[in-house]
Design a protein around this motif. Structure first.
Motif, PDB file in Angstrom:
ATOM      1  N   ARG A  69       0.858  -1.355  -0.071  1.00 10.64           N
ATOM      2  CA  ARG A  69       0.220   0.007  -0.016  1.00 10.64           C
ATOM      3  C   ARG A  69       0.919   1.317   0.087  1.00 10.64           C
ATOM      4  NH1 ARG A  69      -3.691  -2.216  -0.472  1.00 10.64           N
ATOM      5  NH2 ARG A  69      -5.655  -2.289   0.891  1.00 10.64           N
ATOM      6  N   LYS A 149      -1.623  -0.686  -9.317  1.00 11.79           N
ATOM      7  CA  LYS A 149      -3.343  -0.578  -9.323  1.00 11.79           C
ATOM      8  C   LYS A 149      -3.658   0.400  -8.635  1.00 11.79           C
ATOM      9  CE  LYS A 149      -6.493  -2.912  -5.915  1.00 11.79           C
ATOM     10  NZ  LYS A 149      -6.306  -3.735  -5.174  1.00 11.79           N
ATOM     11  N   GLY A 186     -10.908   0.094  -5.813  1.00 10.41           N
ATOM     12  CA  GLY A 186     -12.468   0.432  -5.764  1.00 10.41           C
ATOM     13  C   GLY A 186     -12.908   1.525  -4.999  1.00 10.41           C
ATOM     14  N   GLY A 187     -12.089   2.273  -4.363  1.00 10.77           N
ATOM     15  CA  GLY A 187     -12.412   3.399  -3.302  1.00 10.77           C
ATOM     16  C   GLY A 187     -13.050   4.223  -3.944  1.00 10.77           C
ATOM     17  N   ILE A 260     -15.539  -5.078  -2.401  1.00 14.47           N
ATOM     18  CA  ILE A 260     -14.979  -4.879  -1.108  1.00 14.47           C
ATOM     19  C   ILE A 260     -15.906  -3.997  -0.026  1.00 14.47           C
ATOM     20  CG2 ILE A 260     -12.901  -4.396   0.173  1.00 14.47           C
ATOM     21  CD1 ILE A 260     -12.400  -4.167  -3.409  1.00 14.47           C
ATOM     22  N   ALA A 263     -15.919  -1.545   6.213  1.00 20.75           N
ATOM     23  CA  ALA A 263     -16.519  -1.368   7.568  1.00 20.75           C
ATOM     24  C   ALA A 263     -16.080  -0.027   7.967  1.00 20.75           C
ATOM     25  CB  ALA A 263     -16.340  -2.491   8.456  1.00 20.75           C
ATOM     26  N   PHE A 264     -17.063   0.893   8.495  1.00 21.80           N
ATOM     27  CA  PHE A 264     -16.558   2.227   9.100  1.00 21.80           C
ATOM     28  C   PHE A 264     -15.690   2.021  10.044  1.00 21.80           C
ATOM     29  CE2 PHE A 264     -18.166   5.867  11.892  1.00 21.80           C
ATOM     30  CZ  PHE A 264     -17.266   6.957  11.389  1.00 21.80           C
ATOM     31  N   GLN A 265     -14.668   2.809  10.183  1.00 19.08           N
ATOM     32  CA  GLN A 265     -13.597   2.604  11.322  1.00 19.08           C
ATOM     33  C   GLN A 265     -14.101   3.879  12.043  1.00 19.08           C
ATOM     34  OE1 GLN A 265     -11.322  -0.162  11.482  1.00 19.08           O
ATOM     35  NE2 GLN A 265     -12.768  -0.716   9.925  1.00 19.08           N
ATOM     36  N   ASN A 269     -12.208  10.725  13.296  1.00 17.18           N
ATOM     37  CA  ASN A 269     -12.614  11.469  12.181  1.00 17.18           C
ATOM     38  C   ASN A 269     -14.045  12.407  12.479  1.00 17.18           C
ATOM     39  OD1 ASN A 269     -15.223   9.528  11.720  1.00 17.18           O
ATOM     40  ND2 ASN A 269     -13.395   7.960  11.492  1.00 17.18           N
ATOM     41  N   LYS A 304     -14.468  -9.681  -1.744  1.00 16.95           N
ATOM     42  CA  LYS A 304     -13.404  -9.434  -1.047  1.00 16.95           C
ATOM     43  C   LYS A 304     -13.636  -9.179   0.775  1.00 16.95           C
ATOM     44  CE  LYS A 304      -9.698  -7.314  -2.822  1.00 16.95           C
ATOM     45  NZ  LYS A 304      -8.533  -6.280  -3.245  1.00 16.95           N
ATOM     46  N   SER A 339      -8.254   5.986  11.419  1.00 18.58           N
ATOM     47  CA  SER A 339      -9.598   6.255  11.778  1.00 18.58           C
ATOM     48  C   SER A 339     -10.048   4.894  12.944  1.00 18.58           C
ATOM     49  CB  SER A 339     -10.434   6.190  10.597  1.00 18.58           C
ATOM     50  OG  SER A 339     -10.487   7.269   9.937  1.00 18.58           O
TER      51      SER A 339
END
Ligand code: V47
Length: 377
Positions: A69, A149, A186-187, A260, A263-265, A269, A304, A339
């Motif tokens: 990443r 990617k 996919g973000g 994908i 899940a909200f972290q 934030n 995923k 987050s």
């Protein structure tokens, strides 16, 4: 697995019977049926159905990738309320790497099995378009065998805005492809429903633009992923609407590799502060969401389980609820961890192989396009 076999198993919610028949016959589910999957108390049957579809698509295989990443900057002007990663110029904790710093980062993490560099970063207000082309081309040339990617639809939209004369999505994507881009992550999809998008990602590319960019990428031969950020202020209907829109898009312009759910972290934030709570999604919600996605997104090859956001333990369980891919080694994840993610920032190949094997699946190392590189028999 026959219809009779499944229908003979105990099913606590008889309303799922007709859905089970449709799934087993490979028929498409409609909105009402999707809502029933989201609301039935009989989660075991939902998971079992998703598992049947998974097996039909990939057999016993479960995939992972040697991925790195790369977040070359966290400077971002967009201000999504769920994001704890973004910083302004001069703010404490802000970083903004030039190309030499990017190469130094990748050099530090490079190894011969590294297959994919996945870029995940901020919308920088000042970097010129050429920087992104040079970054994509530079990674491709300097690290042969590594696939880039990169650039969410939100960033492609940003690039289109900063070019003079303004380039359209097709031109931007074509130039990136020419520079070596292999796939889009996919973000940036968040939740397509306007009610929620206006509240959590007002200044970001709209749902229409996100879909248009992925459609164009597919037409140009650039495959992509899709995400959905859930577990904050969206309703179940809005989640399902998001899935249905993705399914339609894949019908019209095929090219999605995987879906994908994110899940909200819930820490550090503005949205978490606004909601006045710091609770993670529950494991049952995560599992159901993955299973429903597998059943509704009948035209997506992979679902995923993103262990960074739902833990590696739950990802293991999810391999029996529709999941066929566990992402990868990752190494230095920063967005979820900004987050409040409590997981590791990366896992080793050995850990991923064990995670998959102990769930009763056959680990397969893949590249960014799901070409199989090694089967861990
Ligand atoms: O675009 C930001 C999301 C995305 C939070 O394509 C958050 O293979 C949860 O897109 N809680 C980046 N989510 C990550 C991403 C991704 C991850 C794994 C695989 C792939 C792929 C793509 O993370 C952002 C945004 O939608 N995000 N903040 C948060 N607090």
């Amino acid at each position: 697995m026959t219809v009779a076999f499944l229908r003979d198993l105990p099913m606590r919610d008889a309303r799922l019977g007709p859905i089970a028949d449709k799934v087993l016959e490979g028929k498409r589910l409609d909105f009402g049926e999707g809502m029933l999957l989201y609301t039935t108390p009989d989660l075991p049957t939902v998971a079992r159905l998703a598992d049947i579809v998974r097996r039909r698509k990939v057999g016993e295989k479960a995939y992972f990738v040697h991925s790195l990443r790369l977040s070359q900057t966290n400077i971002c002007y967009v201000g999504c309320t769920f994001c704890g990663f973004q910083r302004r110029f001069g703010e404490e904790g802000a970083w903004d790497w030039d190309l030499e710093e990017v190469w130094a980062f990748v050099d530090r993490h490079y190894h011969p099995d590294l297959t994919e560099i996945h870029i995940s970063s901020g919308h920088h207000p000042k970097r010129p378009w050429q920087y992104y082309l040079d970054l994509t081309a530079g990674l491709t040339e300097r690290y042969p065998g590594v696939q880039v990617k990169a650039w969410t639809a939100a960033e492609i939209h940003h690039f289109s805005k900063i070019t003079r004369p303004r380039r359209g999505y097709r031109e931007i994507l074509s130039e990136l492809k020419e520079a070596g881009l292999v796939a889009l992550p996919g973000g940036g999809a968040e939740i397509f429903a306007e009610r929620v998008r206006n509240r959590v990602a007002r200044a970001k590319v709209g749902a229409e633009g996100w879909c248009e960019i992925h459609r164009t990428a597919h037409e140009l031969g650039i495959p992509s992923n899709a995400t959905m950020l859930y577990g904050h202020v969206e309703s179940l209907e809005e989640r399902l609407g998001h899935l249905m829109r993705l399914r339609r898009l894949e019908d019209e312009a095929p090219g999605f590799l995987s879906f994908i759910p994110l899940a909200f972290q819930p820490d550090n934030n503005p949205l978490a502060r606004e909601l006045g709570r710091a609770e993670f999604t529950t494991g049952l919600d995560d599992l159901r969401n993955l299973a429903v996605a597998r059943l509704v997104l009948d035209n997506f090859p992979h679902i995923k389980g993103y262990w960074i956001m739902i833990t590696s333990e739950l990802t293991q369980v999810a391999l029996s609820a529709g999941v066929s891919d566990v992402d990868g080694t990752i190494k230095e994840e920063r967005i979820a961890h900004a987050s409040g993610a409590v997981t590791e920032q990366g896992l080793s190949e050995g850990e991923l192989v064990r995670l998959i094997r102990d769930a009763g699946r056959l680990p397969v190392r893949r590249d960014a396009l799901y070409n199989e590189l090694k089967v861990f028999a």
